[in-house]
Every structure is written in C-alpha cells, then in structure tokens.
Design an enzyme around this catalytic site. Structure first.
Site, PDB file in Angstrom:
ATOM      1  N   ARG A 240      11.341  -3.656  18.213  1.00 32.36           N
ATOM      2  CA  ARG A 240      10.107  -3.186  18.836  1.00 32.36           C
ATOM      3  C   ARG A 240      10.280  -1.711  19.178  1.00 32.36           C
ATOM      4  O   ARG A 240      11.351  -1.294  19.645  1.00 32.36           O
ATOM      5  CB  ARG A 240       9.797  -3.966  20.130  1.00 32.36           C
ATOM      6  N   GLU A 269       1.473   1.475  17.556  1.00 24.31           N
ATOM      7  CA  GLU A 269       1.206   1.025  16.182  1.00 24.31           C
ATOM      8  C   GLU A 269      -0.267   0.728  16.008  1.00 24.31           C
ATOM      9  O   GLU A 269      -0.873   0.194  16.936  1.00 24.31           O
ATOM     10  CB  GLU A 269       2.033  -0.236  15.875  1.00 24.31           C
ATOM     11  N   HIS A 288       5.608  -1.683  10.109  1.00 24.55           N
ATOM     12  CA  HIS A 288       5.891  -2.991  10.752  1.00 24.55           C
ATOM     13  C   HIS A 288       5.718  -4.133   9.745  1.00 24.55           C
ATOM     14  O   HIS A 288       4.829  -4.980   9.881  1.00 24.55           O
ATOM     15  CB  HIS A 288       4.992  -3.189  11.979  1.00 24.55           C
TER      16      HIS A 288
HETATM   17  C1  DGY Z   1       7.432 -10.747  14.803  1.00 23.86           C
HETATM   18  O1  DGY Z   1       7.360 -11.835  14.219  1.00 23.86           O
HETATM   19  O2  DGY Z   1       7.654 -10.652  16.012  1.00 23.86           O
HETATM   20  C2  DGY Z   1       7.193  -9.544  13.968  1.00 23.86           C
HETATM   21  O3  DGY Z   1       7.666  -8.395  14.544  1.00 23.86           O
HETATM   22  C3  DGY Z   1       5.722  -9.412  13.678  1.00 23.86           C
HETATM   23  O4  DGY Z   1       5.056  -9.052  14.841  1.00 23.86           O
END
Ligand code: DGY
Length: 326
Positions: A240, A269, A288
């Site tokens: 993250r 994002e 992402h």
């Molecule tokens: C998750 O599965 O947490 C990925 O980062 C997609 O948000």
C-alpha cells in the site's frame, strides 16, 4: 439456511457469471460510486443493502451509518484497509476478503518489478521502441544482476513468502525478512532468515514491501529507513502506498542513495498526473495491478461471491476477516 431474497449492492462491476450467481438468490444493484453517473444509484441502494460486494472504493463509517440493514461486506481484495474495522466490529457486520487466490500472481508482479528495475527492462524497451537502438548497448544502459543478491522482504505473509520462494529457489538469493515472528518454511530452510527491520534494510540489495496497511505500518518507510538501506539498493512496494513517505523516497532516489524503485501502489491512486513519481527516471510505476491477471481477478470475484452468499445465508464464509472483536 436462510433463503430470503435480500438486497445486494455491488459497488464494482462483477464478472457476468458471478453476478448471475448472486442474482439467482438476491436482488442486486450494481453501482460504482467512483463513477459520477452511478453515485446516486449507490446512495439509493445503500440504506436497503443487506450485503455489499466490491473493492477499491473506500467504505467509511459515515457510509456504514447510512446502511442500517447491512450484514456483510465482501471485499474483492485481500487488503481491508478501505473499511472502518471498529465500526464494522461494533455492528457485528461480517467482513470477508480474498486471501490465497492472489498470492502467486501478486508475487509474480513484485518479482517482475524486481527484474524491471534491476535490468532496466522498461528503459531498454523504450529505447528500442523510440528507434534509439543504433549501435551496441554500452555500460550506460547495462543493468545489475538479480541472482545472488540479498533479497529483503518486509512482511512475511503469503505474498512475502511467495516472493521469498522466487528469490531463494529461482534466483539463488539469500533472503532476509522482517515479520512479527519467524516462520520456518521447510523449503526455505537455511535460505531465509528472520531479522529486525534495521538489519533487513541495511543488508539487502533489494527490499520488497508486502506488509498490510495498519496503524503500525503507515509511514513505516521514511527518511531514516531509506537512509538505512544500502547505497545503490532497489526498493519495491506492492503493498500500500501509505506505508511509504513518498517525499522521502524521492529524496533518496534523487540523492543517488537508492538506485531505483518499482511501485505498484501509491499514496493517492490513480497516481495524480502531477506526481513526480510518474515520470521519474528511476521509478518504474505500475497502476496497482499486483493481482491483475484474467485468471486471478476472476478467482477473487468468485471467492468474494461465495463469501457474500454464505454470509447472507447465515453460514460461515470461506474467508472472513477477523475485525478485532469478531
Ligand atoms: C488487494 O487485494 O488488496 C489488492 O491490493 C487489490 O486492492
């Protein structure tokens, strides 16, 4: 088993087969609140919803307060940082997520970033595309070996371990990992070592972040931590964005202390167009997409659908996230 038809709010588009599974049993409204034209439909469906399924859009406590009938949120993600855990816990709302099915795909993406940054794959592809390959490539465009380098991993859950297997078993990399406790994986015996954060940062050539976002990890990588990393090290974040102080990362890249960064996640994002990370010559940015393959995104939607249907039927979901008191 509860067979009552309930109201489901899908706050993201679902694959048709999974939408059909839900529609066969319940009334479904599909409304993604991040799309302005769908926001009103989302707000209208929220007070009636017994179940919600989706991802990406953050559901906050105020939104939850507008959903008095809510029994379950089924997230199509492994990360649950988009949900107000104490508020869910206080109301006894079940939170489900999708661990496991995305592990290998996400580790593939992270290792792809390791390779792209070390071997300068994006720069070189760009050179060829732009017609810049006019003579033999010289040292100014050479990359750096990955095999045999020390791989540091922050967070050693499923994804961290999958990255460790790729590095240790595929690329002969000694692995150092930082986690709350050591994990003895037989296949990595003698190849992966548990170590304090400072040690992992100071001794690794490549550091990969796979930690969940929590109060403990928010801003974990700041000026001091980047300074602790080896001169010329490579930094990869697929967890993250908020785990990283982006200004501190930029400073470490600009000063030449870090060689490169591969980032699949950002504090904001989609990455704003004016972000200096977007076109930075030492940054390989991805949008992402850690779990973004056809197979895995479908498997995530399928698991999330199963979780939702089970919870709405009063059964135990396959992957319930323990919100604290749960
Ligand atoms: C998750 O599965 O947490 C990925 O980062 C997609 O948000």
């Amino acid at each position: 088993m509860n067979t009552e038809r309930k109201q489901v709010l899908a706050f993201r588009t679902l694959p048709p087969d999974q939408l059909a599974r839900i529609s066969a049993l319940h009334e479904v409204t599909v409304a993604d609140p991040s799309i302005p034209a769908q926001r009103a439909a989302f707000e209208e469906a929220l007070p009636k919803a017994h179940g919600m399924i989706g991802s990406v859009f953050p559901i906050d406590a105020a939104m939850l307060a507008r959903a008095p009938r809510l029994e379950v949120i089924s997230s199509i993600s492994v990360g649950v940082d988009n949900y107000p855990l104490p508020a869910l816990d206080a109301r006894g709302i079940v939170l489900c997520h999708t661990p496991g099915v995305l592990t290998e795909t996400t580790a593939d993406t992270l290792f792809g970033l390791v390779m792209a940054c070390s071997r300068r794959l994006v720069d070189l592809a760009q050179l060829v595309r732009e017609g810049g390959w006019k003579s033999n490539i010289g040292p100014d465009l050479f990359g750096w070996d990955v095999h045999g380098k020390t791989l540091g991993i922050l967070g050693y859950g499923r994804i961290g371990q999958a990255v460790a297997r790729r590095g240790a078993l595929g690329f002969g990399m000694p692995v150092l990992y930082h986690a709350r406790r050591p994990h003895e994986l037989p296949e990595l015996a003698g190849r992966a070592r548990h170590a304090p954060l400072e040690t992992v940062l100071a001794q690794s050539d490549i550091v990969v972040v796979t930690l969940p976002l929590s109060d403990e990890t928010r801003g974990l990588m700041g000026e001091r931590q980047f300074a602790t990393m080896k001169q010329g090290a490579i930094f990869i974040n697929g967890a993250r964005g908020a785990i990283v102080d982006e200004a501190a990362l930029l400073a470490a890249l600009d000063s030449g202390h870090l060689r490169a960064a591969g980032l699949d996640v950002f504090a904001t994002e989609p990455l704003p167009l004016d972000s200096p990370l977007r076109r930075h010559p030492k940054v390989t940015p991805l949008p992402h997409v850690g779990s973004g393959t056809h197979e895995t995104r479908h498997a995530m939607a399928e698991l999330a659908t199963t979780n939702l249907l089970r919870a709405l039927a009063g059964e135990e979901p396959v992957a319930r996230y323990a919100t604290g008191g749960a």
